[in-house]
Design a protein around this motif. Structure first.
Motif, mmCIF file in Angstrom:
data_model
loop_
_atom_site.group_PDB
_atom_site.id
_atom_site.type_symbol
_atom_site.label_atom_id
_atom_site.label_comp_id
_atom_site.label_asym_id
_atom_site.label_seq_id
_atom_site.Cartn_x
_atom_site.Cartn_y
_atom_site.Cartn_z
ATOM 1 N N ASP B 136 -23.561 50.941 17.686
ATOM 2 C CA ASP B 136 -23.539 49.900 16.667
ATOM 3 C C ASP B 136 -24.582 48.806 16.940
ATOM 4 N N GLN B 139 -23.771 45.183 15.866
ATOM 5 C CA GLN B 139 -22.887 44.476 16.790
ATOM 6 C C GLN B 139 -23.704 43.890 17.953
ATOM 7 N N GLU B 204 -14.842 41.994 19.879
ATOM 8 C CA GLU B 204 -16.033 42.391 20.650
ATOM 9 C C GLU B 204 -16.909 41.177 20.931
ATOM 10 N N ASN B 221 -15.424 46.581 25.857
ATOM 11 C CA ASN B 221 -16.756 46.793 25.288
ATOM 12 C C ASN B 221 -17.832 46.490 26.320
#
Lengths: 305, 298
Positions: B136, B139, B204, B221
């Motif tokens: 991702d 992110q 996250e 994470n």
């Protein structure tokens, strides 16, 4: 895809020089990748126009009109190796002057030299040895000499130091030994350094003997394996924009020599956009503010890390 | 200056409402951030941004920067969504909102340095994530952008102490967190996590903010936090730091974050770090320009 973010150059407003700002052609990007592959030199996005200019200069000599033709010549032509050397010459030309790479010099002064001096304290032989490999006309070597002399009473107190400067080209070496430099070479020199380490000589500046005495110039072919093994006990090697003249196999060999020439806990500095990616895995890439070098780690004391 | 007492920190963090300019728009935008991109109500989001003239002007400035490069110039938020997609516009809007959350007169650190660093870290994180196959990249961008929000809290609530810590770090070329711990008794990752809770950031992001200087305690994470950590370091060593140089030797592959990434994504071992470093330099000027223009629009 090469730059952070997205690469697609974007021009919000039409400008008079719009043609210059159109996205680089695929062939140009291919040539960029080819140079990186062959010579380990990356022309980043902000230098891509410069690369294009240099290619065009070569194309003019060769009578090509399209970049595609030139790319084919570089990859498939009978004289492709020679042509690559010509192009690399164009790219790296005229880059030498005193105090050229300031972040590198700061890193040397504030991190690298102190670390090396710290190592020396533990050893009986206390001589700091720096090698300017491919020294050309000597600007880099003299810059290093000035740096060392500045630290003579401080960091390097009670330590001997010397600089070896080698080049293949005898004419460059002659100029280096003569040590008289014009405007271009001295453009970054502060008045302090001009006064302290140079004598006026007509319109030029001549390096003082005190600085000269730190350096030994000699002719050396980096491909000469026998002589390369004799370059021992180095603390720092500078090899800027030299490896471009070698193919990957020779580069691998030269770098392996450097690795062997260096003491544990020492450093190899390359030119600004050069990398050892795919050439050597024993050296570790290390960062300093605004500069990088390759580090030969000291063996871990006391077994497994 | 003696370290702050824990009760002092608690008391002042309880006053977090005083953070002057948490822009009204940040909260609803952050809600959008918590949703998968396909679930976002595009009309509502565009409406929200377009409603605020200076925010939409800033977003367009960003959309037209080569850093977020589009093939054509866009002149509306909706046009930007069509050209680059909802994910990028969401990134841009969050970036612009955050720029406003900073109290203007900074304690020691210059606001533009802080934003150059955050934006640089966001871009570097996304680029690194893409190159090593992290799932991702958006992110990663947001993690890079938000990782230092704790500095905003420190600037607002402990300006005197933070100023002292910053000056000490800058004068001695030291790592900022070390100086913060010495003078404030804590650092921006701990303080930032309180803000992250208050802003109800996605989990996250909370983890990135809390653990980017304390990787071993990050768990869910860790790869994401490690990507931001490496990008943070690299920015600080390539002219996108807090405005001073840390004179030390940095070997990124020696960092625990590198090892953590390699456990998850072994291909990172073949990553060309030298090239990545040079590519970062390509962005310096653009980041400089973008941050300057974002400040001018405010």
């Amino acid at each position: 895809m090469s730059s952070i973010g997205t690469t697609t150059p974007n021009q919000p407003l039409p400008r008079p020089d719009a043609a210059l700002n159109s996205p680089p052609s695929q062939q140009l990007l291919d040539i960029r990748d080819l140079i990186y592959q062959v010579a380990g030199i990356l022309q980043p996005d902000h230098r891509i126009r410069f690369l294009e200019e240099r290619c065009q200069k070569r194309m003019k000599v060769l009578g090509f009109t399209r970049l595609g033709e030139y790319y084919d010549h570089l990859t498939k032509g009978a004289s492709r190796t020679a042509e690559m050397t010509e192009l690399l010459n164009e790219i790296t030309i005229g880059e030498t002057c005193f105090f050229r790479n300031l972040p590198q010099i700061e890193a040397l002064k504030k991190v690298v030299l102190p670390a090396i001096v710290e190592n020396k304290k533990r050893l009986p032989f206390s001589k700091v040895r720096i090698w300017s490999a491919g020294c050309s006309t000597g600007e880099e070597a003299y810059t290093l000499a000035i740096l060392l002399l500045e630290e003579k009473a401080g960091l390097l107190k009670n330590l001997n130091f010397e600089i070896l400067a080698t080049d293949l080209n005898e004419r460059s070496l002659e100029k280096a030994r003569a040590a008289v430099y014009g405007d271009y070479a001295i453009r970054n020199l502060t008045p302090y350094f001009r006064q302290k380490y140079f004598n006026p000589s007509g319109n030029s500046l001549a390096v003082k003997d005190e600085v000269k005495s730190v350096i030994q110039f000699s002719r050396l072919n980096l491909r000469d394996d026998a002589r390369m093994t004799f370059m021992k006990s180095m603390d720092i090697i500078f090899c800027c924009n030299v490896m471009i003249y070698f193919d990957a196999a020779v580069r691998t060999k030269v770098v392996q020599h450097y690795y062997n020439n260096l003491l544990p806990g020492s450093y190899l500095f390359l030119g600004h956009s050069e990398s050892l990616y795919g050439i050597n895995q024993a050296f570790r890439l290390v960062h300093f503010p605004g500069a990088t070098a390759y580090f030969k780690p000291a063996p871990v004391v006391g077994g497994v890390k | 200056m003696s370290p702050l007492q824990f009760t002092q920190i608690q008391r002042r963090i309880a006053e977090l409402d005083r953070i002057p300019t948490v822009p009204a728009l940040l909260m609803p935008l952050l809600k959008f951030l918590g949703q998968p991109a396909e679930d976002v109500d595009v009309n509502r989001m565009v409406g929200l941004i377009a409603h605020d003239k200076s925010l939409s002007a800033q977003c367009l400035q960003m959309a037209n920067s080569p850093l977020f490069g589009m093939r054509q110039r866009v002149d509306s938020v909706r046009g930007a969504v069509i050209a680059v997609g909802i994910r990028r516009v969401r990134e841009m809007a969050t970036t612009c909102c955050l720029v406003r959350a900073l109290p203007r007169p900074g304690g020691g650190i210059r606001p533009d340095s802080l934003w150059r660093h955050s934006l640089g870290c966001a871009l570097a994180s996304r680029h690194l994530a893409t190159k090593i196959g992290f799932k991702d990249p958006e992110q990663a961008y947001l993690g890079g952008l938000l990782h230092d929000v704790g500095l905003i809290v420190e600037l607002t609530l402990f300006p005197k102490e933070f100023d002292a810590a910053f000056r000490m770090a800058a004068e001695q070329g030291r790592i900022l967190t070390e100086a913060e711990r010495e003078i404030l008794g804590t650092d921006h990752s701990v303080i930032g996590s309180v803000l992250a809770d208050k802003w109800s950031l996605p989990p996250e992001m909370k983890e990135v903010i809390r653990f980017h200087h304390d990787l071993e305690n990050s768990c869910k994470n860790r790869t994401l936090v490690s990507i931001v950590h490496l990008s943070d370091l690299l920015c600080r060593f390539r002219g996108l730091g807090y405005g001073y140089a840390e004179f030390r030797q940095l070997d990124l592959t020696d960092e625990p974050s590198w090892q953590y990434i390699a456990e998850d994504l072994p291909q990172v071992r073949n990553f060309d770090l030298a090239r990545f470093t040079l590519e970062m330099d390509d962005c310096l000027e653009e980041i400089e320009q973008l941050v300057t223009s974002l400040f001018n629009i405010q």
